[in-house]
Design a protein around this motif. Structure first.
Motif, mmCIF file in Angstrom:
data_model
loop_
_atom_site.group_PDB
_atom_site.id
_atom_site.type_symbol
_atom_site.label_atom_id
_atom_site.label_comp_id
_atom_site.label_asym_id
_atom_site.label_seq_id
_atom_site.Cartn_x
_atom_site.Cartn_y
_atom_site.Cartn_z
ATOM 1 N N MET A 529 50.647 45.895 -5.534
ATOM 2 C CA MET A 529 49.496 44.997 -6.522
ATOM 3 C C MET A 529 48.734 43.850 -5.030
ATOM 4 O O MET A 529 47.223 44.287 -5.021
ATOM 5 N N VAL A 530 49.411 44.246 -4.123
ATOM 6 C CA VAL A 530 48.563 43.496 -3.500
ATOM 7 C C VAL A 530 47.666 44.220 -2.195
ATOM 8 O O VAL A 530 46.398 43.943 -1.914
ATOM 9 N N ALA A 531 47.944 45.682 -2.552
ATOM 10 C CA ALA A 531 46.701 46.557 -1.966
ATOM 11 C C ALA A 531 45.566 47.044 -2.306
ATOM 12 O O ALA A 531 44.875 47.060 -2.231
ATOM 13 N N LYS A 532 46.174 46.775 -3.944
ATOM 14 C CA LYS A 532 45.605 46.982 -4.904
ATOM 15 C C LYS A 532 44.048 45.729 -4.833
ATOM 16 O O LYS A 532 42.733 45.743 -5.207
ATOM 17 N N LEU A 533 44.261 44.924 -5.103
ATOM 18 C CA LEU A 533 43.526 43.529 -4.555
ATOM 19 C C LEU A 533 43.101 43.482 -3.369
ATOM 20 O O LEU A 533 41.951 43.398 -3.062
ATOM 21 N N ILE A 542 44.004 36.942 -4.776
ATOM 22 C CA ILE A 542 45.130 36.525 -3.695
ATOM 23 C C ILE A 542 45.385 35.704 -3.530
ATOM 24 O O ILE A 542 47.411 35.193 -3.466
ATOM 25 N N ASP A 543 44.692 34.261 -3.393
ATOM 26 C CA ASP A 543 45.233 32.865 -3.350
ATOM 27 C C ASP A 543 45.801 31.876 -4.598
ATOM 28 O O ASP A 543 46.459 31.631 -4.053
ATOM 29 N N ARG A 544 45.170 32.745 -5.678
ATOM 30 C CA ARG A 544 46.049 32.371 -6.561
ATOM 31 C C ARG A 544 47.167 33.056 -7.040
ATOM 32 O O ARG A 544 48.128 31.712 -7.502
ATOM 33 N N LEU A 545 47.436 33.974 -6.314
ATOM 34 C CA LEU A 545 49.088 34.540 -6.651
ATOM 35 C C LEU A 545 49.441 33.785 -5.805
ATOM 36 O O LEU A 545 50.449 33.217 -5.718
ATOM 37 N N SER A 546 49.296 34.027 -4.927
ATOM 38 C CA SER A 546 50.103 33.039 -3.564
ATOM 39 C C SER A 546 50.555 31.536 -3.546
ATOM 40 O O SER A 546 51.551 30.843 -3.672
ATOM 41 N N LYS A 547 49.103 30.671 -4.285
ATOM 42 C CA LYS A 547 49.399 29.390 -5.313
ATOM 43 C C LYS A 547 50.282 29.313 -5.839
ATOM 44 O O LYS A 547 51.416 28.534 -5.608
ATOM 45 N N GLY A 599 55.671 42.675 9.436
ATOM 46 C CA GLY A 599 55.821 44.230 9.016
ATOM 47 C C GLY A 599 54.538 45.144 8.834
ATOM 48 O O GLY A 599 54.008 45.813 9.016
ATOM 49 N N VAL A 600 54.080 44.249 7.392
ATOM 50 C CA VAL A 600 52.623 44.669 7.063
ATOM 51 C C VAL A 600 51.681 43.945 7.748
ATOM 52 O O VAL A 600 50.642 43.631 6.322
ATOM 53 N N GLY A 601 51.529 43.297 8.486
ATOM 54 C CA GLY A 601 50.506 42.242 8.946
ATOM 55 C C GLY A 601 50.023 41.163 8.217
ATOM 56 O O GLY A 601 48.997 40.928 8.528
ATOM 57 N N LEU A 602 51.066 40.809 7.862
ATOM 58 C CA LEU A 602 51.141 38.896 7.264
ATOM 59 C C LEU A 602 52.052 38.167 7.193
ATOM 60 O O LEU A 602 52.591 38.528 8.583
ATOM 61 N N PHE A 757 47.729 33.482 4.986
ATOM 62 C CA PHE A 757 48.034 34.869 4.146
ATOM 63 C C PHE A 757 46.510 35.649 3.768
ATOM 64 O O PHE A 757 46.357 36.817 3.662
ATOM 65 N N VAL A 758 46.244 35.150 2.995
ATOM 66 C CA VAL A 758 44.648 35.204 2.792
ATOM 67 C C VAL A 758 43.334 35.869 3.578
ATOM 68 O O VAL A 758 43.172 36.884 3.921
ATOM 69 N N SER A 759 43.402 35.033 4.228
ATOM 70 C CA SER A 759 43.254 35.561 5.949
ATOM 71 C C SER A 759 43.302 36.736 6.632
ATOM 72 O O SER A 759 42.674 37.517 6.942
ATOM 73 N N LEU A 760 44.781 36.924 6.475
ATOM 74 C CA LEU A 760 45.498 38.586 6.954
ATOM 75 C C LEU A 760 44.777 39.614 6.208
ATOM 76 O O LEU A 760 44.908 40.630 6.604
ATOM 77 N N CYS A 761 45.378 39.026 5.017
ATOM 78 C CA CYS A 761 45.647 39.797 3.881
ATOM 79 C C CYS A 761 43.215 41.290 4.115
ATOM 80 O O CYS A 761 42.855 42.275 3.446
#
Length: 782
Positions: A529-533, A542-547, A599-602, A757-761
């Motif tokens: 899901m993160v990859a798709k976003l 992504i910001d909303r999901l993290s929040k 491991g996934v850059g986050l 987190f969002v900036s790394l995405c």
């Protein structure tokens, strides 16, 4: 005799099994005397156990609980022990000699058991005084004892029932074992059926012309069985060991209707004669040369590069997320794969049915033995129910297969299945009565599916349920619809957690337990899901999901009622963040936890940095270390993606706190978690968010960055690893606001975590890492 009376144990033999049994006793905090023929052999045996992989010890320091002993000097020490476990070589004369040697030195109330895998209990006890015959039984541990849940208990007609119960209670509650009751027959339950299944598979592979790789593709995870499947398992166990167990059955089970299946096939004997005995010899059905895997061609007996099987039926069923659906579909397929799987399953199920009441009194013991001893998701009779008892029976009879009469009675019963359940009670078809009887579970075992029959489910989404456990405790249980074994955290799981908080507050329920009974607690957030976003550049989503994740964590942590999590097995990334949001963790002893997002850059995006940082601040507070050491500890755990190898190691990583505890028996986890909620609910006072968190600020960040730059120069990390590490350091040291004199509050740190987190995405290299992990299951170093 109660479990607490087992204060010290003696283990006779420090070979592979004896040393690991002593190690597992140490895991449970039980000291032991480990005997062997000389002091040197005993000491080397224990030293060898400490080097084994996978590790037999939760903590290498636990080896101090084991005292190496020899029979020449230390027999009087046996006066100290409550239980003697014999684990010497599988020779009757040697075992009898050992028993004769030790019995004069034992206390009258001491218990003796043998870890034999196939020798007769009656024969072994023939040399014992009558007093000890009443206190003698078989306790057959499976290798490796720490990881294999099964313990086969075999009493004789002379064994005192109180002795059996004392051992069972201790092994269930202290050593964490799953108990099955077997009869004194060759190879007992699991090895009798499991080795039959393996030998049958070898026979069918040869007859049907299937390759080693094809068979392993069809007999592993697709059927809910271990990755090692058949031929890889044989290599790991050792072909000589497999042949020994099969030969035991062939020689001793002379009335077995399938006896010929246990005859060692020519190709297997040739391999053993040539020393191709599997992994320990460097060659078996598989051989590794460098990074390339070679497989043995069963026709030419020559090695060739391993090939990926190409079965259309296999491709189709792999798309099905649930094992039961895959079993049904594959057994019904009409290609070579389907015919093989059906024949292997049908004959194994019929063989299992013929073994009752010879090897066990009921189907429950047989199913549990195969699940716990061979790692099958479903035992033989559970598998038969999946196939449909009536339909599969009709097909078997049509093909001329001979099925026991009692199975036909089960199919003709009011409920044509081996198992059924009603109003919270599970029933099994009982051979003796010819009817369905209640399954009797140990008192500390709770099954969520049965709890849902007793009381209405309070709320449900596609991937989670809020189950009423009774006594004022609700359980948030995950059951991911598409990845049930991994349980990645999806938004609807978080929404149900929020709903649980509302329901409990509104109704005055005592508290919440977060756990379930799938294969793993959770491997983290839903990466797909993160990859798709990311691909769609939906950064605000992504910001909303993290929040949302962070807010739920805070709501759970500071709720006006106790929240307990009971994580187990893989508890990674977002899975740990959910577990750590609880006020108390009651973990399985087998806990493989960690914040592995790098491991996934986050970095963690659901509050994980805050949780671990606060843990280390609390853990180090008595030393008054200043603001930097807790940051450094949290950084090392997250930046190096450290994963615990046990709950004991999780404590060392700061993932568990002193007030958290671990449970040896995974089947007891829900019960123990519920009891913890009830204990905490008495006069519960919720914690409050910390408003003054002192962090090192820029100075601390520069120290960490300097260390990272040194690692980059040494070639230990990549440029992008340096970037991720610097971003993590920025969060943990408090960003631009914090300093040793300027505190920050929890919400500030959560906002900082989410921002990074969002900036790394948004970084292409992070997206490359995410996609590589989804495609290969392995991290990418770019």
């Amino acid at each position: 005799m109660k479990e607490s009376t087992f204060k010290k144990v003696a283990v006779l033999g420090t070979g592979v099994m004896g040393s690991q049994i002593a190690a597992h006793l140490a895991n449970a905090g039980i000291p032991s005397l480990a005997f062997d023929i000389s002091q040197e052999v005993a000491e080397k045996g224990i030293q060898a156990a400490a080097r084994l992989k996978p590790a037999p010890f939760f903590d290498p320091r636990a080896v101090s609980l084991i005292t190496p002993c020899n029979y020449q000097e230390h027999l009087p020490l046996l006066q100290e022990v409550d239980w003697v476990i014999e684990a010497v070589v599988e020779r009757l004369d040697i075992k009898q000699a050992i028993f004769q040697k030790i019995t004069p030195h034992l206390r009258p109330e001491a218990i003796i058991s043998s870890n034999t895998s196939g020798l007769s209990l009656k024969d072994m006890s023939a040399v014992m005084p009558e007093t000890y015959r009443r206190r003698f039984l078989v306790t057959h541990f499976f290798n490796p004892p720490r990881y294999m849940h099964l313990l086969e208990i075999v009493p004789s007609e002379h064994t005192d029932p109180e002795v059996v119960q004392a051992v069972v209670t201790f092994c269930e509650n202290v050593l964490g074992k799953g108990i099955v009751y077997a009869k004194d027959t060759p190879n007992f339950i699991a090895n009798r059926i499991g080795v039959y299944g393996m030998m049958l598979t070898l026979q069918l592979a040869s007859e049907m012309g299937l390759s080693v790789e094809e068979v392993d593709a069809l007999t592993g995870p697709v059927l809910g069985r271990p990755k090692s499947a058949t031929f890889r398992t044989a290599d790991v166990v050792g072909l000589d060991t497999l042949a020994h167990v099969a030969r035991t059955a062939y020689e001793k089970c002379t009335h077995d209707e399938e006896r010929e299946v246990f005859r060692i096939p020519d190709f297997l004997q040739q391999m053993i004669d040539k020393g191709m005995t599997g992994q320990k010899a460097g060659a078996g059905f598989y051989r590794k040369e460098g990074k390339q895997i070679f497989a043995l061609d069963l026709k030419t007996m020559e090695y060739r590069p391993a090939q990926k099987p190409d079965f259309e039926a296999l491709k189709q069923v792999k798309r099905l997320p649930r094992t039961a659906d895959r079993i049904r579909a594959l057994a019904a397929a009409e290609d070579r794969a389907g015919r093989f799987v059906w024949e292997m399953l049908a004959r194994t199920l019929i063989y299992s049915a013929h073994r009752i009441p010879e090897i066990a009194d009921d189907i429950v013991n047989v199913d549990n033995a195969m699940r716990w001893g061979f790692g099958w998701e479903f035992g033989p009779f559970q598998t038969w129910d999946i196939l449909g008892l009536a339909d599969s029976l009709a097909r078997m009879k049509k093909e001329g297969k001979t099925v026991p009469e009692w199975v036909e009675k089960a199919a003709a019963s009011e409920t044509p299945a081996f198992y059924t359940s009603s109003t919270g009670t599970r029933y099994f078809f009982d051979l003796k009565s010819g009817s369905h009887q209640p399954v009797v579970y140990p008192p500390r075992v709770i099954h969520l599916d049965l709890e849902q029959e007793k009381r209405p489910v309070r709320a449900r989404s596609e991937n989670a349920s809020l189950v009423d456990l009774g006594d004022g405790v609700l359980c948030l249980a995950f059951h991911h619809a598409h990845q049930p074994a991994m349980n990645p955290i999806d938004p609807d799981m978080l929404q149900l957690a929020a709903q649980a908080v509302e329901i409990i507050q509104k109704e005055g329920v005592k508290g919440l337990l977060i756990t379930h009974q799938a294969q793993n607690f959770s491997v983290g957030a839903n990466l797909a899901m993160v990859a798709k976003l990311c691909q769609e550049q939906r950064w605000s989503d992504i910001d909303r999901l993290s929040k949302q994740f962070q807010d739920i964590g805070q709501a759970l942590k500071y709720a006006p009622f106790p929240v307990v999590s009971a994580p187990f097995n893989m508890t990674l990334g977002g899975g740990y963040e959910i577990a750590a949001a609880a006020n108390r963790i009651v973990a399985s002893a087998e806990l493989y936890a960690g914040l592995v997002e790098v491991g996934v850059g986050l970095i963690p995006g659901g509050g994980g940095t805050l949780r671990l940082l606060l843990n280390w601040m609390q853990l180090l507070a008595p030393r008054k270390p200043g603001p930097f050491p807790p940051v450094q500890k949290a950084f090392e755990t997250i930046a190096y993606a450290k994963v615990s190898s046990s709950a004991v190691e999780a404590r060392k990583l700061g993932l568990l706190m002193p007030e958290d505890r671990h449970v040896m028996n995974p089947d007891h986890l829900i019960y123990e978690g519920k009891q913890e909620v009830l204990r905490m609910a008495e006069g519960y006072q919720p914690p409050e968010p910390q408003k003054e968190i002192y962090l090192p600020g820029e100075g601390g960040r520069l120290v960490i960055e300097s260390s990272l730059e040194d690692m980059l120069k040494a070639g230990q990390i990549s440029e992008y690893d340096l970037h991720i590490g610097s971003q993590l350091a920025y969060v943990l040291t408090g960003g631009d606001k914090a300093s040793p004199a300027q505190p920050v509050h929890e919400q500030y740190l959560l906002d900082l975590e989410r921002e990074v987190f969002v900036s790394l995405c948004q970084q292409p290299k992070t997206q490359e890492r995410i996609l590589h992990m989804l495609k290969t299951g392995k991290p990418l170093r770019n």
